[in-house]
Design a protein around this motif. Structure first.
Motif, mmCIF file in Angstrom:
data_model
loop_
_atom_site.group_PDB
_atom_site.id
_atom_site.type_symbol
_atom_site.label_atom_id
_atom_site.label_comp_id
_atom_site.label_asym_id
_atom_site.label_seq_id
_atom_site.Cartn_x
_atom_site.Cartn_y
_atom_site.Cartn_z
ATOM 1 N N UNK A 198 0.726 -1.023 0.108
ATOM 2 C CA UNK A 198 0.036 0.067 0.124
ATOM 3 C C UNK A 198 0.749 1.098 0.155
ATOM 4 N N UNK A 199 0.075 2.215 -0.026
ATOM 5 C CA UNK A 199 0.796 3.665 -0.223
ATOM 6 C C UNK A 199 -0.094 4.817 0.560
ATOM 7 N N UNK A 200 0.429 5.405 1.458
ATOM 8 C CA UNK A 200 -0.199 6.590 2.126
ATOM 9 C C UNK A 200 0.246 7.850 1.639
ATOM 10 N N UNK A 201 -0.485 8.942 1.731
ATOM 11 C CA UNK A 201 0.027 10.340 1.319
ATOM 12 C C UNK A 201 0.644 10.993 2.569
ATOM 13 N N UNK A 234 8.911 2.516 3.772
ATOM 14 C CA UNK A 234 9.957 3.566 3.491
ATOM 15 C C UNK A 234 9.279 4.537 2.881
ATOM 16 N N UNK A 235 9.722 6.023 3.106
ATOM 17 C CA UNK A 235 9.229 7.054 2.598
ATOM 18 C C UNK A 235 9.775 7.598 1.302
ATOM 19 N N UNK A 236 8.977 8.011 0.252
ATOM 20 C CA UNK A 236 9.579 8.644 -0.875
ATOM 21 C C UNK A 236 9.734 9.923 -0.717
ATOM 22 N N UNK A 255 5.221 10.201 0.455
ATOM 23 C CA UNK A 255 4.582 9.094 0.658
ATOM 24 C C UNK A 255 5.166 8.042 1.437
ATOM 25 N N UNK A 256 4.389 7.222 1.821
ATOM 26 C CA UNK A 256 5.037 5.898 2.549
ATOM 27 C C UNK A 256 4.638 4.604 1.699
ATOM 28 N N UNK A 257 5.677 4.060 1.421
ATOM 29 C CA UNK A 257 5.439 2.651 0.671
ATOM 30 C C UNK A 257 5.398 1.632 1.892
ATOM 31 N N UNK A 258 4.570 0.786 1.611
ATOM 32 C CA UNK A 258 4.802 -0.301 2.720
ATOM 33 C C UNK A 258 4.313 -1.572 2.156
ATOM 34 N N UNK A 259 4.581 -2.689 2.877
ATOM 35 C CA UNK A 259 4.265 -4.106 2.779
ATOM 36 C C UNK A 259 4.072 -4.800 3.984
ATOM 37 N N UNK A 260 3.075 -5.766 3.972
ATOM 38 C CA UNK A 260 2.941 -6.615 5.129
ATOM 39 C C UNK A 260 2.810 -8.077 4.660
ATOM 40 N N UNK A 261 3.255 -8.943 5.287
ATOM 41 C CA UNK A 261 3.440 -10.484 5.022
ATOM 42 C C UNK A 261 2.731 -10.997 6.184
ATOM 43 N N UNK A 262 1.911 -11.887 5.862
ATOM 44 C CA UNK A 262 0.862 -12.628 6.808
ATOM 45 C C UNK A 262 1.113 -14.053 6.656
ATOM 46 N N UNK A 263 1.274 -14.630 7.460
ATOM 47 C CA UNK A 263 1.118 -16.323 7.355
ATOM 48 C C UNK A 263 -0.271 -16.702 7.492
ATOM 49 N N UNK A 264 -0.682 -17.862 6.715
ATOM 50 C CA UNK A 264 -2.050 -18.128 6.431
ATOM 51 C C UNK A 264 -2.399 -18.847 5.174
ATOM 52 N N UNK A 323 -4.046 4.848 7.560
ATOM 53 C CA UNK A 323 -3.921 6.045 6.847
ATOM 54 C C UNK A 323 -4.014 5.851 5.293
ATOM 55 N N UNK A 324 -4.147 4.676 4.882
ATOM 56 C CA UNK A 324 -4.065 4.088 3.434
ATOM 57 C C UNK A 324 -5.304 4.052 2.931
#
Length: 378
Positions: free
Chosen positions: A182-185, A207-209, A213-222, A259-260
């Motif tokens: 995702x990305x936030x402003x 990380x912040x551009x 903007x905040x670039x983010x990822x989340x890895x979730x087991x399942x 915030x996304x």
């Protein structure tokens, strides 16, 4: 040599640049009817990827398309920093880690390919490959065909060419994690630093551009998301899924997800079991088509770029196509299969991609640099 490159993504475009530099006549065939401008997920290019791009004179446009990452900080569930380390060759501008959207990377590479007079044919979905003693022929769904001396398949995780090269191969396997991007402003964090959070239920990074903007990822087991869930999922549904997993931790991860807005995507982490067949006499799989890894190491694009350079050098230096393909596989298989295994292990443990240490993280060793160096024979 006439080379057909199947796939106009990162691996195919990188291969086209490298093969042209080696003196081949190259045409790229892409299944999608247009290049597309969707936002897509983002990725990081590591130092080894940037070094590979430098060999084909494409490091500068790619660097300009993204933003640098010069350090990595790892934090725990309580929000306290566990370690902060330099990242890659941060003192060399064109060898720094780069963060950018996949569409931006492909656009930069495509511009270089077209600028060098390499044709890119869109709307060419591969349906069959016919190999003869003197040439290989690709057949496309629109009825068109193309003949060449070698076919290089860079058509990704769900490669149509893989079944031709390795009829006994199975489908890609689910790696055990759902991955959200995702990305936030709103900026959460410091410029040029990637934050890796060892969450109690989620491995999270952001990380912040330069634009804030905040670039983010989340890895979730399942269990893997079904095709119906992927097709019908909405940003709101993904947020509702993630927030209860993130809120117990004293980190900014939940705030970032909250915030996304609409720019939130989900996919399944997948890879290919090592040991598959990569080649026939006139057809070769590269990149994710040959050795897709789960995204935990962040090396998919960089490994494809390495493939491109090593293949071009092998064809340039070897006395025959057969010898070139043998040399290519001998050099690439141990490295890429190690990456696949490492990424699978990190996926299972939810650990950050590079464990903190006292020296710079992600600096390729001398043998990797030597193998990529265009001026050095293989």
């Amino acid at each position: 040599m006439r080379i057909l490159v199947i796939g106009g993504g990162v691996g195919g475009l990188s291969a086209a640049l490298a093969l042209r530099k080696a003196g081949a006549e190259v045409t790229v065939y892409e299944a999608h009817p247009a290049s597309g401008d969707d936002i897509g997920a983002f990725l990081t290019l590591a130092t080894n990827g940037m070094i590979a791009l430098a060999q084909v004179d494409a490091a500068r446009p790619v660097a300009d398309a993204g933003f640098p990452l010069t350090s990595m900080r790892v934090t725990g569930t309580d929000g306290a920093a566990l370690a902060t380390v330099p990242l890659g060759r941060h003192d060399e501008p064109l060898a720094r880690y780069r963060c950018l959207r996949r569409a931006e990377l492909c656009a930069a590479l495509r511009a270089e390919v077209l600028g060098r007079g390499i044709p890119v044919r869109h709307g060419r979905r591969l349906v069959s490959v016919d190999e003869g003693a003197d040439e290989v022929v690709a057949r496309f769904a629109d009825g068109d065909g193309a003949a060449g001396d070698l076919l290089v398949a860079a058509d990704g995780l769900n490669s149509a060419t893989r079944a031709v090269v390795d009829p006994d191969c199975g489908p890609p396997r689910y790696a055990g994690q759902r991955v959200f991007y995702g990305y936030t402003t709103t900026a959460f964090g410091e410029p040029e630093r990637i934050e890796m959070i060892r969450g109690s239920a989620v491995a999270f990074g952001h990380a912040v551009s330069p634009e804030g903007e905040t670039y983010w990822f989340a890895r979730v087991a399942g269990a893997a998301l079904t095709a119906l869930e992927l097709a019908g999922g909405s940003p709101e549904a993904w947020r509702e899924h993630l927030l209860p997993l993130l809120r117990p931790d004293a980190t900014v991860a939940a705030d970032i997800v909250a915030a996304t807005g609409e720019r939130l995507m989900a996919t399944n982490a997948s890879d290919l079991p090592p040991g598959g067949r990569w080649r026939t006499a006139r057809t070769l799989l590269i990149g994710d088509a040959a050795h897709a890894a789960s995204p935990a190491t962040g090396q998919g694009a960089s490994m494809a770029m390495e493939d491109a350079v090593v293949l071009a050098k092998a064809l340039r230096d070897a006395p025959s196509t057969e010898a070139a393909l043998e040399a290519y596989e001998r050099l690439r298989r141990p490295r890429v299969e190690l990456n696949t295994a490492t990424s699978a292990r990190l996926t299972a443990s939810r650990a950050p991609a590079r464990r903190p240490g006292t020296g710079p993280a992600g600096v390729p060793d001398e043998e990797v640099v030597r193998t990529l160096d265009w001026s050095t024979p293989l």
